[in-house]
Enzyme design. Structure first.
Site, PDB file in Angstrom:
ATOM      1  CE  LYS A 117      -2.583   0.912   3.709  1.00 48.37           C
ATOM      2  NZ  LYS A 117      -2.355   2.241   4.296  1.00 48.37           N
ATOM      3  CG  ASP A 135      -7.511   3.810   2.183  1.00 43.34           C
ATOM      4  OD1 ASP A 135      -8.445   3.438   1.440  1.00 43.34           O
ATOM      5  OD2 ASP A 135      -7.503   4.919   2.745  1.00 43.34           O
TER       6      ASP A 135
END
Ligand code: SF4
Length: 203
Positions: A117, A135
């Site tokens: 991420k 997310d």
């Protein structure tokens, strides 16, 4: 599944200027800020990095910082002890490659505290590469709108989102979904009464 045109026009109408809300001046500051943002808010990270980067003006100073002093700068964040170690570790590793954050996904995920991420965030923000950071907001909303399934892994979700969102708007749409999640489609008590997407929503 949500109608693509409706989804993108909704996002463009409501969040035309969506952008990353972490503050930074240098590429490594952004990378460190994203690493620090795990399980905390951008607002808290901005407070912490303001203190951290005022005290340590460059990578060399960060690499040579005392662990306790870095901990002190970022102690308002959860997991600050681990994150402080990561800050120093990242600074040391970046110095070895010339002091810049390279446009190299394989290298980035070798840095302490940097996972997929964070790597996606950094490449999208610094190099404008077509990546999306999956997310908590992106996960929740893409499930509610049927783009992803409830039991999809994060990796599967990323693949589905990359297929669903045109490449030339992947970065912008990623930010827009996060803004939508923070302001309206919240985890608890979303503002469904004002949402034009409710006809497509599984919530
Ligand atoms: S209807 Fe509610 S839960 Fe569904 S997308 Fe809109 S705000 Fe989110």
């Amino acid at each position: 599944m949500i109608n693509k045109e409706l989804f993108f026009s909704f996002l463009d109408e409501n969040y035309p200027d969506a952008h990353c809300e972490l503050t930074y001046k240098k590429d490594y500051e952004f990378l460190i800020a994203v690493m620090l943002s795990a399980q905390t808010t951008d607002k808290s990270v901005n407070k912490a990095t303001d203190i951290l980067f005022s005290r340590y003006k460059n990578l060399e100073q960060l690499a040579n910082a005392k662990l306790e002093d870095v901990e002190d700068c970022i102690k308002l964040l959860g997991m600050y002890k681990v994150k402080a170690k990561n800050v120093i570790g990242i600074a040391k590793e970046l110095i070895k490659v010339g002091g810049v954050v390279p446009n190299d996904p394989d290298f980035l995920v070798t840095l302490p505290g940097v996972g997929n991420k964070t790597k996606n965030c950094v490449l999208a923000e610094i190099y404008k590469e077509p990546f999306i950071a999956v997310d908590t907001h992106v996960q929740r909303i893409s499930k509610r709108l049927g783009i992803c399934k409830n039991n999809d892994s994060v990796e599967t979700m990323e693949k589905k989102l990359v297929k669903f969102i045109p490449e030339d708007r992947l970065i912008k749409t990623g930010h827009q979904i996060i803004w939508f999640g923070r302001r309206m489609c919240k985890a608890q008590s979303p503002s469904c009464e004002n949402c034009k997407l409710c006809g497509f929503c599984k919530k």
